[in-house]
Design an enzyme around this catalytic site. Sequence first.
Site, mmCIF file in Angstrom:
data_model
loop_
_atom_site.group_PDB
_atom_site.id
_atom_site.type_symbol
_atom_site.label_atom_id
_atom_site.label_comp_id
_atom_site.label_asym_id
_atom_site.label_seq_id
_atom_site.Cartn_x
_atom_site.Cartn_y
_atom_site.Cartn_z
ATOM 1 N N ASP A 1 -25.364 50.622 -11.780
ATOM 2 C CA ASP A 1 -24.485 51.762 -11.545
ATOM 3 C C ASP A 1 -23.047 51.307 -11.667
ATOM 4 O O ASP A 1 -22.694 50.236 -11.191
ATOM 5 C CB ASP A 1 -24.723 52.301 -10.124
ATOM 6 N N ASP B 1 -1.512 62.760 0.899
ATOM 7 C CA ASP B 1 -2.817 62.649 0.251
ATOM 8 C C ASP B 1 -3.564 61.442 0.802
ATOM 9 O O ASP B 1 -3.213 60.301 0.519
ATOM 10 C CB ASP B 1 -2.579 62.511 -1.265
ATOM 11 N N PHE C 1 -4.745 69.941 -2.027
ATOM 12 C CA PHE C 1 -5.491 70.104 -3.271
ATOM 13 C C PHE C 1 -6.517 71.208 -3.102
ATOM 14 O O PHE C 1 -7.194 71.290 -2.080
ATOM 15 C CB PHE C 1 -6.210 68.781 -3.603
ATOM 16 N N ARG D 1 -6.127 72.797 -8.665
ATOM 17 C CA ARG D 1 -6.340 71.426 -9.134
ATOM 18 C C ARG D 1 -5.050 70.613 -9.096
ATOM 19 O O ARG D 1 -4.766 69.793 -9.954
ATOM 20 C CB ARG D 1 -6.947 71.422 -10.547
ATOM 21 N N SER E 1 -1.969 69.000 -6.070
ATOM 22 C CA SER E 1 -1.506 68.893 -4.690
ATOM 23 C C SER E 1 -0.059 68.458 -4.756
ATOM 24 O O SER E 1 0.440 68.105 -5.829
ATOM 25 C CB SER E 1 -2.349 67.879 -3.920
ATOM 26 N N ASP F 1 -29.952 54.429 -4.741
ATOM 27 C CA ASP F 1 -30.002 54.772 -3.335
ATOM 28 C C ASP F 1 -30.432 56.211 -3.092
ATOM 29 O O ASP F 1 -31.065 56.506 -2.104
ATOM 30 C CB ASP F 1 -28.666 54.475 -2.644
ATOM 31 N N ASP G 1 -32.841 58.994 -7.417
ATOM 32 C CA ASP G 1 -33.071 57.710 -8.083
ATOM 33 C C ASP G 1 -34.526 57.271 -7.972
ATOM 34 O O ASP G 1 -34.955 56.350 -8.653
ATOM 35 C CB ASP G 1 -32.217 56.607 -7.438
#
Lengths: 563, 688
Positions: free
Chosen positions: B315, B352, B383, B388, B390, B524, B528
């Site tokens: 991954d 943020d 946000f 889309r 902030s 996990d 999966d």
Amino acid sequence: MRFFWSIVLLVVTLGLSWRFLGSYMAAVYEGRVKFLAWLERPTYRLLGVDPDREQTWQRYAGAMVVYSGVAILVVYGMIRLQGHLPGNPQHLGGVSPWLSWNTAVSFTSNTNWQNYSGESTMSYLSQMGTLAVQNFVSASVGIAVAIALVRGFARKGSSTIGNFWVDTIRGIYYILLPIALVFAVIFVAEGAVQTLAGPVSYHNLMNGARGVIPRGPVASQEVIKQLGTNGGGYFNANGASPFENPTGLTNFLSYFLILVIPVSLTYTFGKMVGSIRQGVALLMAMVILFGTWVGVATWAEMQPNPAVAAAGIKHQPNGNMEGKEVRFGASQSALYDIVSTQTSTGSVDGSNDSYTPIGGMMLLTGMMLGEVTPGGVGSGLYTILIYAIIAVFLGGLMVGRTPEYLGKKIQATEVKLAALGSLVMPLTVIVSVGIAVATAAGRAGPLNHGPHGFTEILYALTSQSNNNGSAFAGLNGNTTFYNVIGGIDMLLGRFAIIIPALALAGALAKKEVVPASAGTFRTDTPMFTGLVIGVILIIGALTFFPAVSLGPIVEQLIHGRFF
Amino acid sequence: MSLATAERASSTPRRRPHGVAEARSLLDREILGQATIGSLKKLDPRVQVKNPVMFVVLVGTVVTLVESISHPTLFDWSITAWLFLTVLFANFAEAMAEGRGKAQADTLRQMRSETEARRLLANGTEQRVPASQLAKGDLVVCETTDLIPSDGEIVEGIASVDESAITGESAPVIRESGGDRSAVTGGTRVLSDRIVVRITAERGHTFMDRMIGLVEGASRQKTPNEVALTILLAALTLIFLPVVVALQPFGHYSGATVSVVVLISLLVCLIPTTIGALLSAIGIAGMDRLVQRNVLAMSGRAVEAAGDTQTLLLDKTGTITLGNRMASAFLPVGGRTEEELAAAAQLASLADETPEGRSVVVLAKERFNIRERALGEHDFVPFTAVTRMSGIDYDGRKIRKGAADSVKKWVQEQGGHVPPDLDPLVERISRSGSTPLAVADGPSVLGVIELKDVVKEGIRERFAEMRTLGIRTVMITGDNPLTAAAIAQEAGVDDFLAEATPENKLELIKSEQGGGKLVAMTGDGTNDAPALAQADVGVAMNTGTTAAKEAGNMVDLDSNPTKLLEIVEIGKQLLITRGALTTFSIANDVAKYFAIIPALFAAEYPQLNALNIMKLHSPSSAVLSAVIFNALVIIALIPLALRGVKFRPMNAAQILRRNVFIYGLGGIVVPFIFIKLIDLFLTAVGWY
């Protein structure tokens, strides 16, 4: 110098055959050669075989066992009854039961151990109709088994490994017969005897001696004897007889013919598995071991004979000439005999019994390596592949992957079969020699006492267990004891290796192929060649060291220093 | 070497204050004591018969014992004693490998037995029962400080859980019902809140039970490779039996009487006792090494498969990259300066709290030393999925950061002008695999912040190592192909699967396997699970769902996906250790022959002494020296068997050359030296 040029010529001719005969044989067994289809088809009809139907390994092995069983019975019956059959101008009587058993097994198992003198025991019909036929078929069976094993590597996810009948017939028609035909003509042209006219009597007017010279269809049998690594001569003197092996050219051709198929099969193997280098790796293992043995044996035979030296003749420029054919000399004889002992052929052009202890040891140990350098037709390849599997297993573990050979994983089943296939021969030899020296019947065999007598027994049973057939001489083998135990050894040495080999072929053919990567243990490198040599030497040396040390080694040491 | 690199590469530093399996010293007194007792207990013939090589030694010992009693000589008794020691040493090796696991298992077992559960009955009342009486499907309640009685899934509530008992990680983790964090493990402790857990494990089959079994080596079965090797060793033993037995008639024929004791000595020296004695210890120790790295393999087969792996599916997030995109550059447009952009970007990011936002503040500080200012009156603009963007309204300025097209639209709405160099820049950043965030101050666009996926330090080198080992690495990511390609390039993986879904992941595994390759992966989530089950080596993260853990064949307690690389190496090391010691064991035979054969027939054939190239003192001392060497070499190699042979990432040819040289040639030479030394010692002390 002549010896040197013989070797050069041998290497060149074998090299060419390796390339062209090797690729031709691959074409034969892949079914791409068809020019003799007109001969094949009626044969299959006669046998009731459907040539397009492939067999599982069990059926393949079953067909091989059935065929061999029938062949043993037929040979046994015919030589027992030869007195009542035609083709017997010498009016020879039937062969005794235990000798017939030994001989029947011997020729069916491609051993050609002969507890008899051919010219005074076997009729023309027996020689041509049974023994020569077996020389062709048993050789072809050997190649068929090797090819079946190679198919195991080459195929994936397949439950079949070919058709025993088709492989055997094609081997005879496309490979053995054509080559035998051409070379028999050359042998005849060189002066080998080929007649059905019976023996001739002579009367030497110079000294009044009279005698009978046995003759027969010699040349035709001579070629297949070598080509099929059979080794059973028409005459007792085998390759030393001028009627079998008349000239230097036929002597050269003899060892060329012995080596040509076993050597070329490594190319066939490479071609069929899609990588010639794989075949080269095995060929190199054969060449290195073979070269070493030829070198040592030739050197040993070029030494003066110690017994002759003890008698006061110190200067022996031609080496140990006792028991050597004077036409060929020590070095050519040593080469011929090493070729013959390392190919499960067993034809000889000198008396092995009269070799120096070291020279004799090289002949003996050459067989003890399992007849893989390059070994008999087919049997050399399938046996070295068995050793290679063990080498792959050890080497593969050492690189940290489940070992794989040509993409096939080597797991419990394969290891079990390979262990079985590689241990049967040493086990057979050791046990039967043990029995022979422990019983009165066995001890009655050897001519000599002490280590040399021990070597005579060891040599005879090693030769038979390895389907070699060469005799050390000095052992009276035509006794019930040696006929029986030798027959058992030959059966085990042949079929107890073939059946695991075919089982391996079946197991491998079923498997999928793991693609190679940088983490794969490569089997086409000098390193692998080295490992295969190591495995062959270790198995041979570890199992036979005690026996050899009681035979030739101690004999040599009694004469003086080892080297 | 590689482990150090891995540690650097892992996102969480490894802490193991009281983890399951600390590596114990080889000379740990407690383990040595237990192993000594264990080696005597293992003399039971029913145990011995499982190891064909050592069983032959035991039988041989009995025969020499009988011989020593009937005709007592010092020599016979010495041989008997050393043969007996050979058997004990082999048992000791195995007991020692097991002992290292047992100590850990005891701690775990204690924890399990104390647990008491509060079973929730259908009528809503609770009932106190011992944990051992819980059945699959029962509901239990766990509150603050309760031990979770068995493995299960949270059906209700959220709690912080201390899992240090199984992971050694002291920081608590959050577990909640629903989603991928719902699994809890028996033996862990709830630190806060209340949860209801549905038991998912049968009695005796909980995670803890399996762990105990694994670390003890109790549930150990021979792996396919071990079986194959055992067959080879049995065959080598079998062949030497007739070789040695036949020496009796051979000797008799030659006029020699060969002593039974010497023959048995020869047999024991020839059969592969070294590897036979250490084989099971190597296997147990291999598992142990995994446990020490906090990985539980459900079977030895899985560990072997790990060594065979040819494709690793990794991954992207967490394994290859640190998991968060980080601001890496300020790229101004329309003639603005970089510092101007940085200052505005920092202001927009002050509120943020996402890792991306923090990274903008940090980068501005690093590059221009712009400090976080004390702000006067201001409004944060959070946000939203609609805007889309902030930002902040501060001091009359409106600063926004966000997706380039949103920011563009916002600027145009205010009648602002979009500089022409913005679009090409955004395009270029996207193409390079990074994420562009546009920054605007009122009607003017200032520039773009480049957010980059940060590839873990050292990971590129790890992948290069994998490549030398012949292992292909494939990165799995949900990113678009463009982004994925750029990261794949930077991380040095061989291939990538972009816009991955559980379905195409499974497809990829199947197609790799179809080509005959073994595939390893980590995962996990519940989605999966099919892929974990399909993969030959599926490593589930301990933080993952029960479904994932059930589907995989290994669990990483640290939940560190990078560990897959270590698992592969441990698998390889295990096989190499077996192969190396087998080769060593067989190669040893050469020297032993040269010691014993001349001694065997010394009386009848004194000439054979020419083979006594070690010039050993006497026949008795030669045989005894070989037997002593054969016994001591087992003890000497126990550390190697337990630690595994040194493994370096090299290609197969290099690894082979190295091992053949060390264990093959070394195996031939070493015994010559040591047998001679032992002989010198025996002679010097005047025993022979």
